[in-house]
Write a protein that holds these residues in place. Structure first.
Motif, mmCIF file in Angstrom:
data_model
loop_
_atom_site.group_PDB
_atom_site.id
_atom_site.type_symbol
_atom_site.label_atom_id
_atom_site.label_comp_id
_atom_site.label_asym_id
_atom_site.label_seq_id
_atom_site.Cartn_x
_atom_site.Cartn_y
_atom_site.Cartn_z
ATOM 1 N N ASN A 74 -7.492 -12.286 1.401
ATOM 2 C CA ASN A 74 -8.115 -11.338 0.473
ATOM 3 C C ASN A 74 -7.511 -11.533 -1.046
ATOM 4 N N PRO A 75 -8.035 -12.263 -1.817
ATOM 5 C CA PRO A 75 -7.696 -12.865 -3.001
ATOM 6 C C PRO A 75 -7.266 -11.663 -3.967
ATOM 7 N N LEU A 76 -8.067 -10.625 -4.158
ATOM 8 C CA LEU A 76 -7.499 -9.203 -4.895
ATOM 9 C C LEU A 76 -7.104 -8.303 -4.174
ATOM 10 N N THR A 77 -5.689 -7.916 -3.956
ATOM 11 C CA THR A 77 -5.248 -7.035 -2.939
ATOM 12 C C THR A 77 -4.526 -5.969 -3.613
ATOM 13 N N TYR A 78 -4.913 -4.587 -3.085
ATOM 14 C CA TYR A 78 -4.146 -3.644 -3.723
ATOM 15 C C TYR A 78 -3.018 -2.927 -3.133
ATOM 16 N N VAL A 79 -2.135 -2.337 -3.807
ATOM 17 C CA VAL A 79 -1.153 -1.605 -3.318
ATOM 18 C C VAL A 79 -1.443 0.033 -3.995
ATOM 19 N N PHE A 80 -1.251 0.792 -3.004
ATOM 20 C CA PHE A 80 -1.837 2.157 -3.554
ATOM 21 C C PHE A 80 -0.630 3.003 -3.864
ATOM 22 N N GLN A 81 -0.987 4.133 -4.624
ATOM 23 C CA GLN A 81 0.045 5.007 -5.124
ATOM 24 C C GLN A 81 0.524 5.992 -3.876
ATOM 25 N N ASP A 82 -0.588 6.377 -3.194
ATOM 26 C CA ASP A 82 -0.234 7.273 -1.989
ATOM 27 C C ASP A 82 -0.164 6.364 -0.612
ATOM 28 N N PHE A 83 -0.019 4.992 -0.780
ATOM 29 C CA PHE A 83 0.272 4.212 0.428
ATOM 30 C C PHE A 83 -0.735 3.759 1.042
ATOM 31 N N ALA A 84 -1.697 4.765 1.370
ATOM 32 C CA ALA A 84 -2.754 4.406 2.205
ATOM 33 C C ALA A 84 -2.528 3.779 3.582
ATOM 34 N N LEU A 85 -1.783 4.188 4.262
ATOM 35 C CA LEU A 85 -1.251 3.668 5.510
ATOM 36 C C LEU A 85 -2.232 4.514 6.577
ATOM 37 N N LEU A 86 -2.482 4.108 7.489
ATOM 38 C CA LEU A 86 -3.205 4.733 8.765
ATOM 39 C C LEU A 86 -2.119 5.300 9.360
ATOM 40 N N PRO A 87 -2.173 6.801 9.565
ATOM 41 C CA PRO A 87 -1.109 7.454 10.379
ATOM 42 C C PRO A 87 -1.265 7.438 11.728
ATOM 43 N N TRP A 88 -2.261 6.760 12.348
ATOM 44 C CA TRP A 88 -2.496 6.738 13.725
ATOM 45 C C TRP A 88 -2.075 5.079 14.273
ATOM 46 N N ARG A 89 -1.570 4.501 13.241
ATOM 47 C CA ARG A 89 -1.133 3.038 13.756
ATOM 48 C C ARG A 89 0.303 2.700 13.398
ATOM 49 N N SER A 90 1.045 2.246 14.165
ATOM 50 C CA SER A 90 2.498 1.771 13.755
ATOM 51 C C SER A 90 2.407 0.964 12.713
ATOM 52 N N PRO A 155 2.601 2.346 -7.962
ATOM 53 C CA PRO A 155 3.152 1.995 -6.338
ATOM 54 C C PRO A 155 4.297 2.917 -6.265
ATOM 55 N N LEU A 156 5.041 3.250 -7.420
ATOM 56 C CA LEU A 156 6.406 3.830 -7.293
ATOM 57 C C LEU A 156 6.538 5.269 -7.686
ATOM 58 N N SER A 157 4.964 5.851 -8.090
ATOM 59 C CA SER A 157 5.038 7.014 -8.794
ATOM 60 C C SER A 157 5.380 8.306 -7.752
ATOM 61 N N ALA A 158 5.064 7.855 -6.375
ATOM 62 C CA ALA A 158 5.200 9.223 -5.724
ATOM 63 C C ALA A 158 6.847 9.124 -5.008
ATOM 64 N N LEU A 159 7.688 8.130 -5.496
ATOM 65 C CA LEU A 159 8.955 8.077 -5.011
ATOM 66 C C LEU A 159 9.895 8.703 -5.797
ATOM 67 N N ASP A 160 11.311 9.203 -5.358
ATOM 68 C CA ASP A 160 12.282 9.611 -6.271
ATOM 69 C C ASP A 160 12.727 8.629 -6.958
ATOM 70 N N ALA A 161 13.678 9.014 -8.222
ATOM 71 C CA ALA A 161 14.002 8.122 -8.954
ATOM 72 C C ALA A 161 14.764 6.792 -8.484
ATOM 73 N N GLN A 162 15.704 7.052 -7.580
ATOM 74 C CA GLN A 162 16.690 6.199 -6.860
ATOM 75 C C GLN A 162 16.007 5.223 -6.200
ATOM 76 N N TYR A 184 -0.456 -4.249 -12.720
ATOM 77 C CA TYR A 184 0.428 -3.239 -12.373
ATOM 78 C C TYR A 184 0.274 -1.818 -13.391
ATOM 79 N N VAL A 185 -0.249 -0.792 -12.691
ATOM 80 C CA VAL A 185 -0.657 0.283 -13.502
ATOM 81 C C VAL A 185 0.800 1.245 -13.530
ATOM 82 N N THR A 186 1.059 1.997 -14.539
ATOM 83 C CA THR A 186 2.337 2.909 -14.617
ATOM 84 C C THR A 186 2.104 3.633 -15.484
ATOM 85 N N HIS A 187 2.788 5.041 -15.499
ATOM 86 C CA HIS A 187 2.867 5.544 -16.635
ATOM 87 C C HIS A 187 4.259 5.654 -16.832
#
Ligand SMILES: Nc1ncnc2c1ncn2[C@@H]1O[C@H](COP(=O)(O)OP(=O)(O)O)[C@@H](O)[C@H]1O
Ligand SMILES: [Mg+2]
Lengths: 256, 263
Positions: A74-90, A155-162, A184-187
């Protein structure tokens, strides 16, 4: 430098009558990290969506050129701010989900889990993980498809500073080694100067390119206290300060 | 000026009701016990409301004579066919309405127009269409189950986070793969809670359908006992229906626990 070049030309975008992007020209050079900064609501996520084909721009075009590895799924691949993981999959199955075309998915999953320090969490549900661990899964999933270009939306905005600092170090090491083209997008300006070889500053909505700065110094060895980087961060802050304040006032007025 | 002095009073209690199985079972048993005591003391006439022991005896008779099983098996077969077919087509249409613009407005218009019709009123029509036999009864159930299933499924699909679907698209998953791995599992919790509603609807409609031209079936049995004012058997039949409802609810609960462990 081998790798993929991403060229955005004359990108404009409007949601109904709200003009969000106005004539963006931008080149993401192969093997480099380009960081996009700008006040909230200026259209960074919109631009990233357009860059990877998830959104159709009102005008302008996005082009890629360059070689991609044979095992790239998948040449163009995203990493999402809210992770976008399927909660029903390990954890492992979340990664395996995107490896449909891979000849040996189990080995690929094991490899990226090891790379991101997740091996012992392979069978965990996402809800059992901390935010930092979840984003590691998001990064592992993105690396698993051997991307030619990473598109990362705060990708790191939903996380605490450490956790953010930890992941920033790990991620910049991974990118420095692999040399994957990254937008890479960030504020967060500290993140921008730690990761960016090219930093693109967008103005407040409607977003235009206000300034492009380069930091020609390898990613490895950059530290938070490096005086040049601190000076650059201050320069960026002076550039967007007024825009950020204006954007904030608009939000209170309920216009955004 | 007022002065504060002393410990801070706790004020964060309440608003957190908890479940207690023993309290549920105890309440039901207690009510039955009270009922039996009132009957034994002569406070309730047995024709007016038969005592639990009489109902139990009637039920026992039905079990040992095999009559219960005859009626119950006929009902269970109808329930299985009616509920399953209504659910199958309901989920299919709900997915279509939830996923594709071409189906959305037409589908919802049809559902909105037909959902409020009491299905019982359609039974004569179903008899004309599907015959007096099993067909009309199963159709009644299937119709009753179909519409709420469409609504529950379409709402469930709407509530699957769009970000997850975008994620699937961004990794190049096919539409079929997105439906199978993202939309369906994401909609499953709401579809399963829809099962609770539709299984109750199916049981209610089952009895109603069997009251029209059926020889076998719990509904037919209840109706004929009622016509004879055989209140012991009438209530024994009703107890069976209630137990059936409890059993189905329990089974759905087990299904939820098995399929939704990730929550
Ligand atoms: N789907 C949408 N429909 C309408 N307006 C939107 C939509 N997505 C974003 N916007 C608006 O567009 C502007 C830019 O959004 P976004 O690209 O998310 O900004 P950023 O990521 O820089 O914070 C914001 O004002 C936001 O409210
Ligand atoms: Mg954003």
């Amino acid at each position: 430098m081998t790798g993929l070049r991403l060229t955005l030309t004359g990108i404009c975008h409007a949601y109904r009558d709200l003009t969000v992007l106005d004539g963006i020209d931008l080149t993401v050079e192969p093997g480099e990290v380009t960081v996009l900064v700008g006040p909230s609501g200026c259209g960074k996520s919109t631009l990233l969506g357009i860059a990877g084909g998830l959104l159709q721009p009102s005008a302008g075009r996005v082009a890629v050129d360059g070689d991609i590895p044979d095992d790239c799924l998948n040449p163009l691949t995203y990493v999402f701010q809210d992770f976008a993981l399927l909660p029903w999959r390990s954890v492992a199955d979340n990664i395996a989900l995107v490896l449909g075309k891979c000849p040996n998915p189990a080995a690929r999953v094991a490899e990226v889990l090891a790379l991101t320090g997740l091996t012992e969490f392979a069978d965990a549900w996402p809800k059992q993980l901390s935010g930092g661990m979840r984003q590691r899964v998001g990064i592992a999933r993105a690396l698993a498809v051997r991307p030619a270009c990473l598109l990362m939306d705060e990708p790191l905005s939903a996380l605490d500073a450490q956790t953010r600092d930890l992941l920033l170090e790990e991620f910049s090491a991974i990118v420095a080694r692999a040399g994957t083209t990254t937008l890479y997008v960030t504020h967060n300006l500290a993140e921008a100067v730690r990761l960016g070889q090219q930093i693109v500053v967008l103005s407040r909505r409607p977003g235009r390119v206000r300034e492009i700065v380069r930091i020609d110094r390898p990613l490895t060895g950059r530290t938070a206290r490096d005086p040049d980087l601190v000076a650059m961060e201050e320069h960026l802050w002076r550039t967007i300060r007024d825009d950020a304040a204006a954007a904030e006032r608009e939000r209170i007025d309920g216009k955004a | 000026m007022a002065r504060l002095d002393g410990p801070v009073r706790f004020r964060g209690g309440g608003f957190a009701p908890r479940d207690n199985r023993w309290a549920s079972a105890g309440t039901l048993l207690g009510l039955v016990g009270l009922w039996q005591m009132a009957a034994s003391a002569g406070l309730i006439k047995s024709l007016f409301l038969p005592p639990p022991i009489a109902i139990g005896a009637a039920l026992w008779q039905l079990i040992v004579s095999g009559v219960l099983w005859q009626h119950l098996s006929a009902s269970l077969v109808r329930l299985a066919w009616g509920w399953t077919s209504g659910t199958f087509f309901g989920i299919g249409m709900g997915l279509a309405v939830g996923l594709w613009s071409a189906c959305r407005s037409p589908g919802m218009a049809v559902v909105a127009a037909l959902f409020p019709i009491p299905k019982i009123a359609l039974v004569p029509l179903f008899i004309v269409w599907f015959g007096i036999g099993e067909g009309s009864k199963i159709a009644t159930l299937a119709f009753g189950v179909f519409f709420p299933t469409v609504i529950a499924t379409a709402g469930a699909v709407d509530n699957v986070p769009r970000g997850l679907i975008r994620m699937g698209q961004s990794f190049g998953l096919s539409t079929a793969a997105i439906v199978r791995t993202i939309v369906l599992p994401g909609a499953l919790p709401a579809i399963l809670s829809g099962f609770r509603v539709t299984s109750s609807i199916a049981i209610v409609l089952l009895v109603a359908a069997e009251m029209i031209g059926a020889e076998q079936g719990i509904g037919a049995f209840v109706l004929s006992a009622g016509n004879l004012y055989d209140t012991d058997n009438l209530l024994a039949g009703i107890v069976v229906l209630s137990l059936l409802g409890l059993l189905v609810a329990w089974a759905i609960g087990q299904l939820e626990r098995a399929l939704l462990a990730w929550r």
